[in-house]
Design a protein around this motif. Structure first.
Motif, mmCIF file in Angstrom:
data_model
loop_
_atom_site.group_PDB
_atom_site.id
_atom_site.type_symbol
_atom_site.label_atom_id
_atom_site.label_comp_id
_atom_site.label_asym_id
_atom_site.label_seq_id
_atom_site.Cartn_x
_atom_site.Cartn_y
_atom_site.Cartn_z
ATOM 1 N N LEU A 44 -5.006 2.037 10.228
ATOM 2 C CA LEU A 44 -3.757 2.401 9.558
ATOM 3 C C LEU A 44 -3.923 3.577 8.603
ATOM 4 N N HIS A 45 -5.079 4.248 8.642
ATOM 5 C CA HIS A 45 -5.302 5.385 7.748
ATOM 6 C C HIS A 45 -4.210 6.440 7.884
ATOM 7 N N GLY A 46 -3.724 6.636 9.091
ATOM 8 C CA GLY A 46 -2.693 7.641 9.311
ATOM 9 C C GLY A 46 -1.373 7.318 8.650
ATOM 10 N N GLN A 47 -1.151 6.041 8.306
ATOM 11 C CA GLN A 47 0.091 5.638 7.641
ATOM 12 C C GLN A 47 -0.049 5.540 6.115
ATOM 13 N N ALA A 48 -1.267 5.664 5.617
ATOM 14 C CA ALA A 48 -1.534 5.352 4.210
ATOM 15 C C ALA A 48 -0.703 6.167 3.237
ATOM 16 N N TYR A 49 -0.409 7.426 3.576
ATOM 17 C CA TYR A 49 0.297 8.302 2.642
ATOM 18 C C TYR A 49 1.769 8.483 3.014
ATOM 19 N N ALA A 50 2.242 7.661 3.946
ATOM 20 C CA ALA A 50 3.650 7.724 4.338
ATOM 21 C C ALA A 50 4.524 7.045 3.281
ATOM 22 N N ASP A 51 5.817 7.307 3.378
ATOM 23 C CA ASP A 51 6.779 6.847 2.366
ATOM 24 C C ASP A 51 7.276 5.437 2.672
ATOM 25 N N HIS A 52 6.356 4.492 2.809
ATOM 26 C CA HIS A 52 6.722 3.104 3.069
ATOM 27 C C HIS A 52 5.524 2.205 2.770
ATOM 28 N N PRO A 53 5.751 0.889 2.604
ATOM 29 C CA PRO A 53 4.625 -0.034 2.441
ATOM 30 C C PRO A 53 3.801 -0.091 3.720
ATOM 31 N N VAL A 54 2.548 -0.531 3.591
ATOM 32 C CA VAL A 54 1.659 -0.668 4.742
ATOM 33 C C VAL A 54 1.096 -2.086 4.739
ATOM 34 N N PRO A 55 1.116 -2.772 5.885
ATOM 35 C CA PRO A 55 0.600 -4.151 5.924
ATOM 36 C C PRO A 55 -0.905 -4.206 5.666
ATOM 37 N N ILE A 56 -1.323 -5.268 4.949
ATOM 38 C CA ILE A 56 -2.757 -5.463 4.682
ATOM 39 C C ILE A 56 -3.216 -6.841 5.168
ATOM 40 N N GLY A 57 -2.355 -7.519 5.940
ATOM 41 C CA GLY A 57 -2.695 -8.833 6.465
ATOM 42 C C GLY A 57 -2.152 -9.958 5.617
ATOM 43 N N PHE A 58 -2.071 -11.152 6.217
ATOM 44 C CA PHE A 58 -1.646 -12.365 5.522
ATOM 45 C C PHE A 58 -0.220 -12.251 4.972
ATOM 46 N N GLY A 59 0.606 -11.444 5.626
ATOM 47 C CA GLY A 59 1.992 -11.276 5.210
ATOM 48 C C GLY A 59 2.171 -10.429 3.966
ATOM 49 N N GLN A 60 1.130 -9.721 3.548
ATOM 50 C CA GLN A 60 1.172 -8.910 2.338
ATOM 51 C C GLN A 60 1.160 -7.426 2.687
ATOM 52 N N THR A 61 1.490 -6.593 1.700
ATOM 53 C CA THR A 61 1.532 -5.150 1.917
ATOM 54 C C THR A 61 0.921 -4.414 0.727
ATOM 55 N N ILE A 62 0.528 -3.173 0.972
ATOM 56 C CA ILE A 62 0.251 -2.227 -0.105
ATOM 57 C C ILE A 62 1.565 -1.501 -0.342
ATOM 58 N N SER A 63 2.030 -1.495 -1.572
ATOM 59 C CA SER A 63 3.383 -1.010 -1.875
ATOM 60 C C SER A 63 3.546 0.474 -1.562
ATOM 61 N N GLN A 64 4.767 0.858 -1.319
ATOM 62 C CA GLN A 64 5.156 2.254 -1.130
ATOM 63 C C GLN A 64 4.602 3.111 -2.281
#
Length: 214
Positions: A44-64
């Motif tokens: 998911l490195h390619g999505q890391a700097y996009a303008d949205h949260p990114v899933p990190i597993g277990f139903g959780q996300t890294i916030s926008q």
């Protein structure tokens, strides 16, 4: 073609954060320095700097990114302040706070995320961040009171144990609402023994799970 992560990070700060009004130079500098892509799976490195949260597993996300910057800005941090974060997740928000010179305590309830974040923070130079596996709605009473408390999950109301651990003066930020589609970012400011509550606008966060959450 290899993605230039430094350039992506700069674009994130300029186009997603500065352009929306977050102008605190210390917040912007921290967001430029912390390698956000190293807090998500390599796929998911390619999505890391996009303008949205990114899933990190277990139903959780890294916030926008913008939300991370906005909440950090609202904390009005000064170097040396003590900050309690509820919801370690990937460790990214804790790293940003640490980068700004705060003394950070962070609580995570999911063992796998706790273990991964603790290792990641240490590896990336944030070994001073104190991590705990526990029910975040109970806070970290033995380490309080805290100058700032940041909750990165949405609950039905402000957990009373967290209010009890907020210093005077102090600021607490938490998403509050009946569902993920109906949350408001609430700032509670303790000043001179009084609690002042202010609505800072609509947000969307995962559920705050625990004795004083959902």
């Amino acid at each position: 073609m290899r993605v230039d992560m430094r350039r992506s990070r700069e674009r994130m700060v300029r186009e997603q954060i500065e352009a929306r009004g977050v102008r605190d130079p210390r917040v912007l500098a921290a967001m430029r320095r912390v390698p956000r892509h190293l807090f998500v799976d390599e796929a998911l490195h390619g999505q890391a700097y996009a303008d949205h949260p990114v899933p990190i597993g277990f139903g959780q996300t890294i916030s926008q990114p913008y939300i991370v910057a906005l909440m950090t800005w609202y904390l009005e941090l000064e170097p040396g302040m003590s900050v309690l974060e509820i919801g370690t997740g990937s460790g990214y928000q804790a790293a940003v706070l640490d980068e700004m010179g705060a003394r950070v305590w962070t609580v995570e309830r999911i063992p796998e995320l706790y273990d991964a974040a603790r290792v990641r923070l240490s590896r990336l130079g944030h070994a001073g961040v104190r991590c705990k596996l526990d029910d975040g709605t109970l806070g970290w009473p033995e380490a309080g009171p805290f100058d700032r408390i940041l909750v990165t999950a949405g609950g039905p109301d402000v957990p009373l144990p967290l209010l009890a651990q907020l210093a005077d003066p102090g600021i607490l930020l938490i998403p509050v609402g009946g569902s993920r589609r109906d949350q408001q970012l609430v700032m509670v400011r303790r000043q001179g023994g009084e609690l002042l509550r202010e609505n800072k606008g609509g947000v969307v966060f995962v559920d705050l799970v625990g004795r004083h959450g959902w």
